[in-house]
Scaffold this active site. Sequence first.
Site, PDB file in Angstrom:
ATOM      1  N   PHE A  12       0.827  -1.210   0.000  1.00  0.00           N
ATOM      2  CA  PHE A  12       0.000   0.000   0.000  1.00  0.00           C
ATOM      3  C   PHE A  12       0.868   1.270   0.000  1.00  0.00           C
ATOM      4  CE2 PHE A  12      -1.955   2.767   3.520  1.00  0.00           C
ATOM      5  CZ  PHE A  12      -2.482   3.696   2.640  1.00  0.00           C
ATOM      6  N   ILE A  13       1.642   1.471   1.056  1.00  0.00           N
ATOM      7  CA  ILE A  13       2.409   2.713   1.156  1.00  0.00           C
ATOM      8  C   ILE A  13       3.548   2.714   0.133  1.00  0.00           C
ATOM      9  CG2 ILE A  13       3.842   4.152   2.686  1.00  0.00           C
ATOM     10  CD1 ILE A  13       2.115   3.045   5.049  1.00  0.00           C
ATOM     11  N   ASP A  73      10.387  -6.473  -3.338  1.00  0.00           N
ATOM     12  CA  ASP A  73       9.181  -6.992  -2.675  1.00  0.00           C
ATOM     13  C   ASP A  73       9.084  -8.497  -2.923  1.00  0.00           C
ATOM     14  OD1 ASP A  73       6.310  -7.387  -1.867  1.00  0.00           O
ATOM     15  OD2 ASP A  73       6.358  -5.205  -1.798  1.00  0.00           O
ATOM     16  N   ILE A 108      13.573  -9.616   1.975  1.00  0.00           N
ATOM     17  CA  ILE A 108      14.524  -8.899   2.839  1.00  0.00           C
ATOM     18  C   ILE A 108      15.170  -9.827   3.868  1.00  0.00           C
ATOM     19  CG2 ILE A 108      13.575  -6.574   2.534  1.00  0.00           C
ATOM     20  CD1 ILE A 108      12.170  -6.962   5.317  1.00  0.00           C
ATOM     21  N   GLN A 133      10.019   0.101   3.554  1.00  0.00           N
ATOM     22  CA  GLN A 133       8.615  -0.091   3.952  1.00  0.00           C
ATOM     23  C   GLN A 133       8.291  -1.556   4.203  1.00  0.00           C
ATOM     24  OE1 GLN A 133       6.980   2.989   4.121  1.00  0.00           O
ATOM     25  NE2 GLN A 133       9.000   3.677   3.429  1.00  0.00           N
ATOM     26  N   TYR A 141       4.390  -7.161  17.361  1.00  0.00           N
ATOM     27  CA  TYR A 141       4.599  -6.199  16.257  1.00  0.00           C
ATOM     28  C   TYR A 141       5.254  -4.921  16.791  1.00  0.00           C
ATOM     29  CZ  TYR A 141       3.482  -2.671  12.704  1.00  0.00           C
ATOM     30  OH  TYR A 141       3.557  -1.645  11.787  1.00  0.00           O
ATOM     31  N   LYS A 156       8.921  -3.052  15.800  1.00  0.00           N
ATOM     32  CA  LYS A 156       9.072  -1.684  15.280  1.00  0.00           C
ATOM     33  C   LYS A 156       9.960  -0.849  16.196  1.00  0.00           C
ATOM     34  CE  LYS A 156       7.117  -1.885  11.407  1.00  0.00           C
ATOM     35  NZ  LYS A 156       7.685  -1.369  10.159  1.00  0.00           N
TER      36      LYS A 156
HETATM   37  P1  NAD Z   1       1.608  -3.582   3.102  1.00  0.00           P
HETATM   38  O1  NAD Z   1       1.418  -4.939   3.690  1.00  0.00           O
HETATM   39  O2  NAD Z   1       0.647  -3.109   2.083  1.00  0.00           O
HETATM   40  O3  NAD Z   1       3.086  -3.435   2.529  1.00  0.00           O
HETATM   41  C1  NAD Z   1       4.184  -4.156   2.997  1.00  0.00           C
HETATM   42  C2  NAD Z   1       4.948  -4.652   1.796  1.00  0.00           C
HETATM   43  O4  NAD Z   1       6.134  -5.348   2.252  1.00  0.00           O
HETATM   44  C3  NAD Z   1       4.152  -5.642   0.945  1.00  0.00           C
HETATM   45  O5  NAD Z   1       4.233  -5.290  -0.408  1.00  0.00           O
HETATM   46  C4  NAD Z   1       4.833  -6.978   1.217  1.00  0.00           C
HETATM   47  O6  NAD Z   1       4.710  -7.886   0.141  1.00  0.00           O
HETATM   48  C5  NAD Z   1       6.257  -6.538   1.481  1.00  0.00           C
HETATM   49  N1  NAD Z   1       6.987  -7.539   2.253  1.00  0.00           N
HETATM   50  C6  NAD Z   1       6.579  -8.195   3.362  1.00  0.00           C
HETATM   51  N2  NAD Z   1       7.500  -9.069   3.757  1.00  0.00           N
HETATM   52  C7  NAD Z   1       8.544  -8.958   2.896  1.00  0.00           C
HETATM   53  C8  NAD Z   1       9.788  -9.603   2.771  1.00  0.00           C
HETATM   54  N3  NAD Z   1      10.160 -10.573   3.633  1.00  0.00           N
HETATM   55  N4  NAD Z   1      10.614  -9.243   1.779  1.00  0.00           N
HETATM   56  C9  NAD Z   1      10.248  -8.284   0.879  1.00  0.00           C
HETATM   57  N5  NAD Z   1       9.055  -7.645   0.937  1.00  0.00           N
HETATM   58  C10 NAD Z   1       8.228  -7.971   1.939  1.00  0.00           C
HETATM   59  O7  NAD Z   1       1.640  -2.586   4.367  1.00  0.00           O
HETATM   60  P2  NAD Z   1       1.704  -0.989   4.435  1.00  0.00           P
HETATM   61  O8  NAD Z   1       0.493  -0.558   5.163  1.00  0.00           O
HETATM   62  O9  NAD Z   1       2.010  -0.421   3.102  1.00  0.00           O
HETATM   63  O10 NAD Z   1       2.933  -0.790   5.418  1.00  0.00           O
HETATM   64  C11 NAD Z   1       4.210  -0.360   4.973  1.00  0.00           C
HETATM   65  C12 NAD Z   1       5.092  -0.156   6.199  1.00  0.00           C
HETATM   66  O11 NAD Z   1       4.521   0.836   7.054  1.00  0.00           O
HETATM   67  C13 NAD Z   1       5.300  -1.385   7.067  1.00  0.00           C
HETATM   68  O12 NAD Z   1       6.622  -1.369   7.536  1.00  0.00           O
HETATM   69  C14 NAD Z   1       4.338  -1.168   8.212  1.00  0.00           C
HETATM   70  O13 NAD Z   1       4.748  -1.839   9.391  1.00  0.00           O
HETATM   71  C15 NAD Z   1       4.433   0.332   8.374  1.00  0.00           C
HETATM   72  N6  NAD Z   1       3.277   0.954   9.034  1.00  0.00           N
HETATM   73  C16 NAD Z   1       2.080   1.001   8.383  1.00  0.00           C
HETATM   74  C17 NAD Z   1       1.000   1.608   9.014  1.00  0.00           C
HETATM   75  C18 NAD Z   1      -0.338   1.695   8.324  1.00  0.00           C
HETATM   76  O14 NAD Z   1      -1.252   2.271   8.928  1.00  0.00           O
HETATM   77  N7  NAD Z   1      -0.508   1.181   7.110  1.00  0.00           N
HETATM   78  C19 NAD Z   1       1.133   2.139  10.294  1.00  0.00           C
HETATM   79  C20 NAD Z   1       2.375   2.064  10.921  1.00  0.00           C
HETATM   80  C21 NAD Z   1       3.446   1.493  10.268  1.00  0.00           C
END
Ligand code: NAD
Length: 326
Positions: A16-17, A36, A62, A81, A149, A153
């Site tokens: 997403f982000i 990814d 990763i 991310q 979790y 973080k």
């Molecule tokens: P998301 O799940 O949509 O994106 C995470 C991405 O990381 C995915 O594309 C996934 O395939 C990839 N990924 C996961 N494990 C992986 C690995 N082992 N190797 C390579 N890629 C991998 O989530 P998001 O909401 O876009 O979150 C992005 C970041 O922001 C994360 O670190 C999350 O913890 C952090 N975050 C998000 C929020 C929120 O409200 N969405 C809040 C706080 C922190």
Amino acid sequence: MQSSKFKITITGGAGFIGSNLCEYFLEKGHEIVCLDNFATGHRHNIEHLLPNNNFTLIEGDIRNYTDCQKAVIGADYVLHQAALGSVPRSIADPITSNDVNVSGFLNMLSASKEAGVKRFIYAASSSTYGDSESLPKVEEVIGKPLSPYAITKYVNELYADIFSKTYGIETIGLRYFNVFGRKQDPNGAYAAVIPKFVMQFMKHESPVINGDGNYSRDFTYIDNVIQMNELAMTSQKTEAVNTVFNTAYGDRTTLNDLIQYLQKSLATFDPKIAEVKIIYGPNRAGDIPHSLASIDKAKEILGYNPKFSLQQGLNEAVKWYWENLK
Ligand code: NAD
């Protein structure tokens, strides 16, 4: 932003982000490498970027150091991310969350340091405030983590701090607060509330609120998060690096108000949605009652000026979901 063009590695770039960041910085003419493994991200989020010569997708993990090394070759900046999000997911499987969020983070940080990356900017989280009850949340006052979790973080922040002190790599942690907007996944057991509720309303299914709906959150629209990443990349101030910033709008909304606003807004597309009943369930383990960010530090040091309130962001998000998922 300066006119210079950079090579930017975005991990989790199909999520997403991450996919929003890929799209934004590619549009600005930078060269993007997206790493990814599609664990929770989707190819459809980045499919339209693949023909662009400035965009490279590395399908990798990763947790694999070689994949991390490959992804950061020649990179000026890393926007990290990739992680397994969701408190309940980490409660169900703390080991995998730790492998990805801690070991994977350390791999990326270490590979970035080895490759001479200028600055490592990473997705931190409001969950790091844990059981601290003080509001608004200021960066320097945190409590004890309330979930696996949240531990992962917080450990990221500790590693980033030690790496900047020990090896001199610049790091900036962005503590995201409940981000929402286009491309956030509405499906799956661990979907975030806004896209999940939108999807349920669109199918005329009753959304379930955990608890009495009086819990509140600082819901943050994706474009505010993009702005913070850009400011973190470009800031020339010494006090901007080797620290963390709340990344939020700086206002809080209860779940009850959120759901009412969503229902009203979606009912303008489909009047039947106004009749969908809301169901209340038990509170969830690991959830904090209230969350509200102070964004003073980001405003003062980075010049952050969030453009989207919750309602402005929701209007955009609802329209996007209606056009893309209905
Ligand atoms: P998301 O799940 O949509 O994106 C995470 C991405 O990381 C995915 O594309 C996934 O395939 C990839 N990924 C996961 N494990 C992986 C690995 N082992 N190797 C390579 N890629 C991998 O989530 P998001 O909401 O876009 O979150 C992005 C970041 O922001 C994360 O670190 C999350 O913890 C952090 N975050 C998000 C929020 C929120 O409200 N969405 C809040 C706080 C922190």
